[in-house]
Scaffold this motif. Structure first.
Motif, PDB file in Angstrom:
ATOM      1  N   ASN A  36       0.859  -1.175   0.000  1.00  0.00           N
ATOM      2  CA  ASN A  36       0.000   0.000   0.000  1.00  0.00           C
ATOM      3  C   ASN A  36       0.899   1.230   0.000  1.00  0.00           C
ATOM      4  O   ASN A  36       2.131   1.118  -0.045  1.00  0.00           O
ATOM      5  CB  ASN A  36      -0.955  -0.017   1.195  1.00  0.00           C
ATOM      6  N   GLN A  37       0.284   2.402   0.049  1.00  0.00           N
ATOM      7  CA  GLN A  37       1.060   3.640  -0.017  1.00  0.00           C
ATOM      8  C   GLN A  37       2.031   3.762   1.154  1.00  0.00           C
ATOM      9  O   GLN A  37       3.142   4.258   0.998  1.00  0.00           O
ATOM     10  CB  GLN A  37       0.107   4.842  -0.070  1.00  0.00           C
ATOM     11  N   ASP A  69      -4.042  -0.075  -2.142  1.00  0.00           N
ATOM     12  CA  ASP A  69      -4.862   1.120  -1.997  1.00  0.00           C
ATOM     13  C   ASP A  69      -4.582   2.043  -3.177  1.00  0.00           C
ATOM     14  O   ASP A  69      -3.576   1.901  -3.874  1.00  0.00           O
ATOM     15  CB  ASP A  69      -4.639   1.826  -0.658  1.00  0.00           C
ATOM     16  N   GLN A  70      -5.507   2.972  -3.412  1.00  0.00           N
ATOM     17  CA  GLN A  70      -5.386   3.820  -4.600  1.00  0.00           C
ATOM     18  C   GLN A  70      -4.149   4.706  -4.556  1.00  0.00           C
ATOM     19  O   GLN A  70      -3.492   4.900  -5.571  1.00  0.00           O
ATOM     20  CB  GLN A  70      -6.639   4.678  -4.794  1.00  0.00           C
ATOM     21  N   SER A  71      -3.804   5.232  -3.387  1.00  0.00           N
ATOM     22  CA  SER A  71      -2.624   6.101  -3.333  1.00  0.00           C
ATOM     23  C   SER A  71      -1.349   5.297  -3.592  1.00  0.00           C
ATOM     24  O   SER A  71      -0.407   5.807  -4.202  1.00  0.00           O
ATOM     25  CB  SER A  71      -2.546   6.866  -2.018  1.00  0.00           C
ATOM     26  N   VAL A  73      -1.247   2.554  -5.581  1.00  0.00           N
ATOM     27  CA  VAL A  73      -1.314   2.313  -7.025  1.00  0.00           C
ATOM     28  C   VAL A  73      -0.829   3.546  -7.781  1.00  0.00           C
ATOM     29  O   VAL A  73      -0.022   3.444  -8.717  1.00  0.00           O
ATOM     30  CB  VAL A  73      -2.746   1.909  -7.445  1.00  0.00           C
ATOM     31  N   ASP A  74      -1.299   4.723  -7.368  1.00  0.00           N
ATOM     32  CA  ASP A  74      -0.877   5.966  -8.027  1.00  0.00           C
ATOM     33  C   ASP A  74       0.643   6.149  -7.941  1.00  0.00           C
ATOM     34  O   ASP A  74       1.282   6.546  -8.918  1.00  0.00           O
ATOM     35  CB  ASP A  74      -1.579   7.168  -7.408  1.00  0.00           C
ATOM     36  N   THR A  85      -4.129  -4.285  -9.170  1.00  0.00           N
ATOM     37  CA  THR A  85      -4.712  -3.963  -7.869  1.00  0.00           C
ATOM     38  C   THR A  85      -5.157  -5.242  -7.168  1.00  0.00           C
ATOM     39  O   THR A  85      -5.548  -6.210  -7.817  1.00  0.00           O
ATOM     40  CB  THR A  85      -5.929  -3.032  -7.989  1.00  0.00           C
ATOM     41  N   ASN A  95     -10.087   0.854   0.985  1.00  0.00           N
ATOM     42  CA  ASN A  95     -10.722   2.162   1.072  1.00  0.00           C
ATOM     43  C   ASN A  95     -12.097   2.113   1.725  1.00  0.00           C
ATOM     44  O   ASN A  95     -12.620   3.120   2.132  1.00  0.00           O
ATOM     45  CB  ASN A  95     -10.799   2.792  -0.322  1.00  0.00           C
TER      46      ASN A  95
END
Length: 154
Positions: A36-37, A69-71, A73-74, A85, A95
Protein backbone atom coordinates in the motif's frame (compact mmCIF):
# COMPACT_ATOMS: atom_id res chain seq x y z
CA UNK A 1 -2.18 -17.46 -26.50
CA UNK A 2 -0.92 -13.98 -27.29
CA UNK A 3 2.79 -13.84 -28.18
CA UNK A 4 4.69 -12.26 -25.27
CA UNK A 5 5.88 -9.37 -27.42
CA UNK A 6 2.23 -8.33 -27.90
CA UNK A 7 1.38 -8.20 -24.18
CA UNK A 8 0.43 -4.91 -22.55
CA UNK A 9 3.55 -3.09 -21.36
CA UNK A 10 1.90 0.23 -20.60
CA UNK A 11 2.91 0.95 -17.01
CA UNK A 12 1.06 4.24 -16.92
CA UNK A 13 -2.17 2.30 -16.25
CA UNK A 14 -3.13 -0.56 -13.98
CA UNK A 15 -2.55 -3.97 -15.57
CA UNK A 16 -5.43 -6.41 -15.77
CA UNK A 17 -5.11 -9.98 -14.58
CA UNK A 18 -5.14 -11.02 -18.26
CA UNK A 19 -2.18 -8.67 -18.85
CA UNK A 20 -0.25 -10.36 -16.03
CA UNK A 21 -0.97 -13.84 -17.40
CA UNK A 22 0.09 -12.73 -20.89
CA UNK A 23 3.41 -11.46 -19.54
CA UNK A 24 4.27 -14.63 -17.58
CA UNK A 25 4.26 -17.76 -19.77
CA UNK A 26 2.66 -20.91 -18.42
CA UNK A 27 5.11 -22.95 -16.37
CA UNK A 28 7.28 -19.91 -15.64
CA UNK A 29 7.91 -17.95 -12.46
CA UNK A 30 5.96 -14.81 -11.61
CA UNK A 31 7.46 -12.40 -9.05
CA UNK A 32 4.87 -10.63 -6.90
CA UNK A 33 4.70 -8.32 -3.92
CA UNK A 34 1.76 -6.58 -2.26
CA UNK A 35 2.00 -3.04 -0.96
CA UNK A 36 0.00 0.00 0.00
CA UNK A 37 1.06 3.64 -0.02
CA UNK A 38 2.50 3.43 3.51
CA UNK A 39 5.02 0.84 2.27
CA UNK A 40 5.15 2.31 -1.22
CA UNK A 41 8.76 3.48 -1.24
CA UNK A 42 9.85 0.01 -0.15
CA UNK A 43 7.81 -1.50 -3.00
CA UNK A 44 9.42 0.90 -5.46
CA UNK A 45 12.82 -0.20 -4.17
CA UNK A 46 11.77 -3.88 -4.50
CA UNK A 47 10.89 -3.29 -8.14
CA UNK A 48 13.94 -1.14 -8.95
CA UNK A 49 16.24 -3.89 -7.68
CA UNK A 50 14.37 -6.82 -9.22
CA UNK A 51 13.27 -5.53 -12.62
CA UNK A 52 16.73 -4.72 -14.10
CA UNK A 53 18.02 -8.13 -13.00
CA UNK A 54 15.07 -9.88 -14.65
CA UNK A 55 15.36 -7.69 -17.76
CA UNK A 56 18.96 -8.86 -18.29
CA UNK A 57 17.52 -12.39 -18.53
CA UNK A 58 14.67 -11.35 -20.82
CA UNK A 59 12.20 -11.80 -17.97
CA UNK A 60 11.46 -8.17 -17.13
CA UNK A 61 7.73 -8.66 -17.66
CA UNK A 62 7.46 -11.33 -14.99
CA UNK A 63 7.26 -9.09 -11.91
CA UNK A 64 4.28 -7.12 -10.64
CA UNK A 65 3.25 -5.10 -7.61
CA UNK A 66 -0.27 -5.74 -6.34
CA UNK A 67 -1.36 -2.35 -5.05
CA UNK A 68 -3.58 -2.46 -1.97
CA UNK A 69 -4.86 1.12 -2.00
CA UNK A 70 -5.39 3.82 -4.60
CA UNK A 71 -2.62 6.10 -3.33
CA UNK A 72 -0.18 3.18 -3.51
CA UNK A 73 -1.31 2.31 -7.03
CA UNK A 74 -0.88 5.97 -8.03
CA UNK A 75 2.68 5.97 -6.61
CA UNK A 76 3.66 2.79 -8.48
CA UNK A 77 2.20 4.06 -11.74
CA UNK A 78 4.00 7.40 -11.28
CA UNK A 79 7.23 5.38 -11.26
CA UNK A 80 6.00 3.42 -14.31
CA UNK A 81 6.12 0.10 -12.44
CA UNK A 82 4.03 -2.94 -13.42
CA UNK A 83 0.99 -2.70 -11.16
CA UNK A 84 -2.22 -4.64 -10.66
CA UNK A 85 -4.71 -3.96 -7.87
CA UNK A 86 -5.61 -6.38 -5.09
CA UNK A 87 -9.23 -5.65 -5.99
CA UNK A 88 -8.54 -7.68 -9.17
CA UNK A 89 -8.42 -10.77 -6.98
CA UNK A 90 -11.51 -9.95 -4.92
CA UNK A 91 -8.98 -8.84 -2.34
CA UNK A 92 -8.72 -6.21 0.30
CA UNK A 93 -11.11 -3.32 -0.03
CA UNK A 94 -8.85 -0.98 1.91
CA UNK A 95 -10.72 2.16 1.07
CA UNK A 96 -14.02 0.86 2.48
CA UNK A 97 -13.37 -1.94 4.97
CA UNK A 98 -10.24 -0.62 6.65
CA UNK A 99 -10.69 3.14 6.78
CA UNK A 100 -7.93 5.46 7.88
CA UNK A 101 -4.18 5.42 7.54
CA UNK A 102 -2.85 2.08 6.37
CA UNK A 103 0.55 2.70 7.92
CA UNK A 104 -0.38 0.49 10.87
CA UNK A 105 -2.75 -1.92 9.13
CA UNK A 106 -1.13 -4.82 10.94
CA UNK A 107 -2.79 -3.58 14.14
CA UNK A 108 -6.24 -2.84 12.73
CA UNK A 109 -8.81 -5.47 13.63
CA UNK A 110 -9.04 -7.93 10.73
CA UNK A 111 -6.83 -5.94 8.36
CA UNK A 112 -3.71 -8.07 8.68
CA UNK A 113 -5.76 -11.24 8.26
CA UNK A 114 -7.34 -9.77 5.12
CA UNK A 115 -3.82 -8.98 3.86
CA UNK A 116 -2.74 -12.59 4.38
CA UNK A 117 -5.85 -13.92 2.67
CA UNK A 118 -5.25 -11.62 -0.28
CA UNK A 119 -1.64 -12.82 -0.59
CA UNK A 120 -2.92 -16.40 -0.67
CA UNK A 121 -5.55 -15.47 -3.29
CA UNK A 122 -2.87 -13.99 -5.56
CA UNK A 123 -0.69 -17.10 -5.20
CA UNK A 124 -3.62 -19.47 -5.81
CA UNK A 125 -4.76 -17.48 -8.85
CA UNK A 126 -1.31 -17.71 -10.44
CA UNK A 127 -0.90 -21.40 -9.59
CA UNK A 128 -4.34 -22.24 -11.00
CA UNK A 129 -3.36 -20.35 -14.17
CA UNK A 130 -0.31 -22.62 -14.55
CA UNK A 131 2.34 -20.15 -13.34
CA UNK A 132 4.88 -20.68 -10.58
CA UNK A 133 5.05 -17.93 -7.97
CA UNK A 134 7.70 -16.13 -5.97
CA UNK A 135 5.87 -13.86 -3.55
CA UNK A 136 7.98 -11.68 -1.32
CA UNK A 137 7.49 -8.80 1.04
CA UNK A 138 8.61 -5.34 -0.02
CA UNK A 139 11.62 -5.44 2.30
CA UNK A 140 13.25 -8.17 0.19
CA UNK A 141 16.29 -6.95 -1.71
CA UNK A 142 17.00 -9.16 -4.69
CA UNK A 143 20.73 -9.49 -5.38
CA UNK A 144 20.57 -12.40 -7.83
CA UNK A 145 17.86 -14.22 -9.77
CA UNK A 146 16.63 -17.25 -7.81
CA UNK A 147 16.50 -19.65 -10.75
CA UNK A 148 19.72 -21.56 -9.97
CA UNK A 149 18.77 -21.87 -6.31
CA UNK A 150 15.32 -23.17 -7.20
CA UNK A 151 16.78 -25.72 -9.62
CA UNK A 152 19.07 -27.00 -6.85
CA UNK A 153 16.17 -27.86 -4.54
CA UNK A 154 14.91 -31.43 -5.01
Amino acid sequence: AVPAKQCNRDHSKVLTTDDVLCRVPKGELAFVTLANQAYGEMAVNWALLLLPMLERLGHGDRAVIAGMDQSGVDLFLKHRLPTVTTASFGGIAWNSDHKGSMDGFRWKNGAFRAYGVTKAEVVLWLLRAGRDVSISDVDVAWIAPPYALLRSVP
